[in-house]
Enzyme design. Structure first.
Site, PDB file in Angstrom:
ATOM      1  N   HIS A  28       0.837  -1.205   0.000  1.00 16.30           N
ATOM      2  CA  HIS A  28       0.000   0.000   0.000  1.00 16.30           C
ATOM      3  C   HIS A  28       0.870   1.252   0.000  1.00 16.30           C
ATOM      4  O   HIS A  28       0.578   2.224  -0.719  1.00 16.30           O
ATOM      5  CB  HIS A  28      -0.916   0.013   1.214  1.00 16.30           C
ATOM      6  CG  HIS A  28      -1.600   1.330   1.424  1.00 16.30           C
ATOM      7  ND1 HIS A  28      -2.710   1.724   0.698  1.00 16.30           N
ATOM      8  CD2 HIS A  28      -1.310   2.364   2.260  1.00 16.30           C
ATOM      9  CE1 HIS A  28      -3.079   2.940   1.081  1.00 16.30           C
ATOM     10  NE2 HIS A  28      -2.249   3.354   2.028  1.00 16.30           N
ATOM     11  N   GLU A  29       1.932   1.242   0.782  1.00 16.06           N
ATOM     12  CA  GLU A  29       2.803   2.418   0.864  1.00 16.06           C
ATOM     13  C   GLU A  29       3.509   2.705  -0.453  1.00 16.06           C
ATOM     14  O   GLU A  29       3.885   3.850  -0.720  1.00 16.06           O
ATOM     15  CB  GLU A  29       3.855   2.213   1.967  1.00 16.06           C
ATOM     16  CG  GLU A  29       3.306   2.044   3.373  1.00 16.06           C
ATOM     17  CD  GLU A  29       2.604   3.284   3.888  1.00 16.06           C
ATOM     18  OE1 GLU A  29       2.928   4.395   3.431  1.00 16.06           O
ATOM     19  OE2 GLU A  29       1.716   3.139   4.747  1.00 16.06           O
ATOM     20  N   THR A  30       3.705   1.683  -1.282  1.00 19.04           N
ATOM     21  CA  THR A  30       4.478   1.845  -2.519  1.00 19.04           C
ATOM     22  C   THR A  30       3.654   1.520  -3.764  1.00 19.04           C
ATOM     23  O   THR A  30       4.216   1.253  -4.824  1.00 19.04           O
ATOM     24  CB  THR A  30       5.702   0.911  -2.483  1.00 19.04           C
ATOM     25  OG1 THR A  30       5.256  -0.446  -2.274  1.00 19.04           O
ATOM     26  CG2 THR A  30       6.653   1.291  -1.351  1.00 19.04           C
ATOM     27  N   ARG A  33      -5.266  -1.297   1.937  1.00 16.91           N
ATOM     28  CA  ARG A  33      -4.347  -2.133   2.722  1.00 16.91           C
ATOM     29  C   ARG A  33      -4.920  -3.545   2.885  1.00 16.91           C
ATOM     30  O   ARG A  33      -4.192  -4.539   2.781  1.00 16.91           O
ATOM     31  CB  ARG A  33      -4.103  -1.495   4.088  1.00 16.91           C
ATOM     32  CG  ARG A  33      -3.381  -0.157   4.048  1.00 16.91           C
ATOM     33  CD  ARG A  33      -3.233   0.426   5.457  1.00 16.91           C
ATOM     34  NE  ARG A  33      -2.736   1.784   5.450  1.00 16.91           N
ATOM     35  CZ  ARG A  33      -1.447   2.130   5.419  1.00 16.91           C
ATOM     36  NH1 ARG A  33      -0.521   1.190   5.384  1.00 16.91           N
ATOM     37  NH2 ARG A  33      -1.088   3.403   5.433  1.00 16.91           N
ATOM     38  N   LEU A  54       2.297   7.370   0.727  1.00 20.51           N
ATOM     39  CA  LEU A  54       2.299   7.752  -0.680  1.00 20.51           C
ATOM     40  C   LEU A  54       0.909   8.112  -1.173  1.00 20.51           C
ATOM     41  O   LEU A  54       0.746   9.009  -1.984  1.00 20.51           O
ATOM     42  CB  LEU A  54       2.837   6.588  -1.516  1.00 20.51           C
ATOM     43  CG  LEU A  54       4.359   6.399  -1.496  1.00 20.51           C
ATOM     44  CD1 LEU A  54       4.717   5.124  -2.241  1.00 20.51           C
ATOM     45  CD2 LEU A  54       5.053   7.574  -2.144  1.00 20.51           C
TER      46      LEU A  54
END
Length: 328
Positions: free
Chosen positions: A140-142, A288, A324
């Site tokens: 999820h962050e990337t 997520r 992000l």
């Protein structure tokens, strides 16, 4: 007379033996009868608060560690093969992804060896679920996915290594001063940010990240280590993500009142609860969960309970990470 003495000796030995047994049993109490304590050696805690590894302890009513003692530690590659890793992060090397070629299976396995408890705690299902949770949160962050992306939005994790639209992220602290000309924006799988986090992480993994923060974006092993450092490290009042997803964390009465319970949702709260949790339905939380479910399916493991944090009170509003999704 001799017979009486012999009987007294036998009786005395029996009493001492019983006391030792009782004393040992009391030393191994667990669960709600012992303030939420876990059994040593990964043993099951029965409904009555005793430790053991048989069905009487691990069966109906079991309170914690109900899979019994953990199998012997194993290399992470025994749980997630190269082909499965490539299937999970299917489009990370797509030409449209700025991180193309950076996040490799070998780097992931090498970095994990610095944290031997990662993917090595609990039974096999728990171990696989932790791997899915780690890759789900970091995907999820990337992410580079979108709703109609080829193979779906959850096949596009690990598309970015650097935060989009970055800032300096420098906070004056005497312990971890910002180095001249350096920026501490989000980098790597967990998008670690701020000078004090680069400083703490660098100290833990033995790399000078205060003066060389871009190593997190140029050295793939260091990059994975930075994410695993965050995952494995508790930062009060937050437990570590590792302890939460492996059920080694016992929520306090305050946590229970805040609806923070063991499960993937509390991991989200640890990572970005100040922005995403306690707000009802949230697309970021759903994203997520989407990654996590896909990865659990590929690893052949159940999702567990408490997947979202929609009704959870955040641990706090100070953020370790730069998300992000929210920075677009």
């Amino acid at each position: 007379m001799k017979k009486n003495r012999m009987m007294m000796m036998i009786w005395s030995v029996g009493v001492v033996w019983m006391l030792l047994l009782v004393g040992g049993s009391y030393g191994e109490q667990c669960g709600r009868q012992a303030g939420g304590a876990l059994c040593p050696g990964g043993n099951c805690c029965s409904q009555f608060g005793w430790c053991g590894s048989t069905t009487d302890y691990c069966g109906p009513g079991c309170q914690s560690q109900c899979g019994g003692p953990s199998p012997a530690p194993t290399d992470l590659s025994a749980l997630i093969s190269r082909s499965t890793f490539d299937q999970m992060l299917k489009h990370r090397n797509d030409g449209a992804c700025p991180a193309k070629g950076f996040y490799t299976y070998d780097a992931f396995i090498a970095a994990a060896k610095a944290y031997p408890s990662f993917g090595n705690t609990g039974d096999t299902a728990t171990r696989k679920r932790e791997i899915a949770a780690f890759l789900g949160q970091t995907s999820h962050e990337t992410t580079g996915g979108w709703a109609t992306a080829p193979d779906g939005p959850y096949a596009w994790g690990y598309c970015f290594v650097r935060e989009r639209n970055p800032s300096t992220y420098c906070s004056a602290t005497p312990q971890f001063p910002c180095a001249p000309g350096q920026q501490y924006y989000g980098r790597g799988p967990i998008q670690i940010s701020w000078n004090y986090n680069y400083g703490q992480c660098g100290r833990a993994i033995g790399v000078d990240l205060l003066n060389k923060p871009d190593l997190v974006a140029t050295d793939s092993v260091i990059s994975f280590k930075s994410a695993l450092w965050f995952w494995m490290t508790a930062q009060s009042p937050k437990p570590s993500s590792h302890d939460v997803i492996t059920s080694r964390w016992t929520p306090s009465s305050a946590d229970v009142a805040a609806r923070r319970l063991p499960g993937y949702g509390t991991v989200t709260n640890i990572i970005n609860g100040g922005l995403e949790c306690g707000r009802g339905q949230d697309s970021r939380v759903q994203d997520r969960i989407g990654f996590f479910k896909r990865y659990c399916d590929l690893l052949g493991v159940g999702y567990g309970n408490n997947l979202d944090c929609y009704s959870q009170t955040p641990f706090g509003n100070s953020l370790l990470l730069s998300d992000l999704v929210t920075s677009q």
